[in-house]
Write a protein that holds these residues in place. Structure first.
Motif, mmCIF file in Angstrom:
data_model
loop_
_atom_site.group_PDB
_atom_site.id
_atom_site.type_symbol
_atom_site.label_atom_id
_atom_site.label_comp_id
_atom_site.label_asym_id
_atom_site.label_seq_id
_atom_site.Cartn_x
_atom_site.Cartn_y
_atom_site.Cartn_z
ATOM 1 N N ALA A 72 0.892 -1.155 -0.013
ATOM 2 C CA ALA A 72 0.028 -0.083 0.017
ATOM 3 C C ALA A 72 1.029 1.281 -0.089
ATOM 4 N N LYS A 73 0.362 2.405 -0.367
ATOM 5 C CA LYS A 73 1.172 3.765 -0.400
ATOM 6 C C LYS A 73 1.212 3.968 1.311
ATOM 7 N N GLU A 74 2.358 4.699 1.586
ATOM 8 C CA GLU A 74 2.734 4.708 2.666
ATOM 9 C C GLU A 74 1.624 5.456 3.610
ATOM 10 N N GLU A 75 0.699 6.458 3.092
ATOM 11 C CA GLU A 75 -0.202 7.151 3.764
ATOM 12 C C GLU A 75 -1.233 6.245 4.259
ATOM 13 N N ASP A 76 -1.423 5.327 3.347
ATOM 14 C CA ASP A 76 -2.380 4.299 3.587
ATOM 15 C C ASP A 76 -2.075 3.473 4.884
ATOM 16 N N LYS A 77 -0.896 2.817 4.907
ATOM 17 C CA LYS A 77 -0.252 2.384 5.760
ATOM 18 C C LYS A 77 -0.337 2.707 7.067
ATOM 19 N N TYR B 288 10.459 0.848 6.765
ATOM 20 C CA TYR B 288 9.268 1.357 6.325
ATOM 21 C C TYR B 288 8.252 1.271 7.213
ATOM 22 N N SER C 296 11.300 6.930 7.335
ATOM 23 C CA SER C 296 12.237 7.180 6.303
ATOM 24 C C SER C 296 13.526 7.920 6.825
ATOM 25 N N LEU D 128 5.793 8.896 9.299
ATOM 26 C CA LEU D 128 6.394 9.030 7.992
ATOM 27 C C LEU D 128 7.606 9.221 8.071
#
Length: 168
Positions: A20-25, A82, A70, A66
């Motif tokens: 999934a996209k990082e924001e969705d995670k 991640y 990173s 986030l």
């Protein structure tokens, strides 16, 4: 003290879609945290009643998750790090009156059904330059989420309230 389960850090992950996209995670971590909050609060209320301690919970802000996922200093040692590996999106703490409470609370954790992944007592036994004395547990919740439980000594909390991070 180190890990209590036999897995490399790379394989101890939150139960979220790694593709999934990082924001969705991050959103999925929040959902898991909200699921776990009642269980954790019940556990902390029992501890506080039993030991006369003070406990609380908190959620890491999405932008902080986030950023941590990173962070170059982490990625230098763990290039595979991640969002799914962040262990403190939901965290809680109990302020210890004294160090003797720590082994009993560790036993209470196991009895409550939390899986202890890692224990860090180094800062309790050998405080660093600033005098921080804290024990930290990385836990796996029943729904699979990785969380952090930290136990500072009361003297540390008092020093923070007074605006002084150095314990003399």
């Amino acid at each position: 003290m180190g890990k209590l389960i036999d897995q490399d850090d790379e394989h101890v992950v939150n139960p979220i879609d790694r593709g999934a996209k990082e924001e969705d995670k991050v959103k999925e971590l929040r959902r898991l945290s909200l699921e776990n909050e009642p269980t954790v609060k019940e556990f902390l209320e029992k501890l506080d009643s039993k030991y006369g301690t003070e406990s609380k919970t908190s959620f890491k802000e999405p932008e902080k998750i986030l950023e941590k996922a990173s962070r170059p200093s982490i990625r230098a040692d763990k290039p595979w790090h991640y969002v799914e590996l962040v262990r403190d999106s939901f965290r809680f703490k109990t302020v210890l009156e004294n160090i003797e409470q720590l082994p009993n609370i560790a036993e209470d954790l196991k009895e409550a059904g939390f899986t202890v992944i890692k224990i860090d007592t180094e800062k309790v036994l050998r405080p660093g330059f600033w005098g921080w004395r804290i024990a930290a547990f990385d836990l796996k919740m029943p729904n699979g989420q990785l969380v952090e439980y930290y136990l500072p000594l009361k003297e540390l909390e008092e020093a923070k309230k007074n605006g002084n991070h150095e314990l003399l």
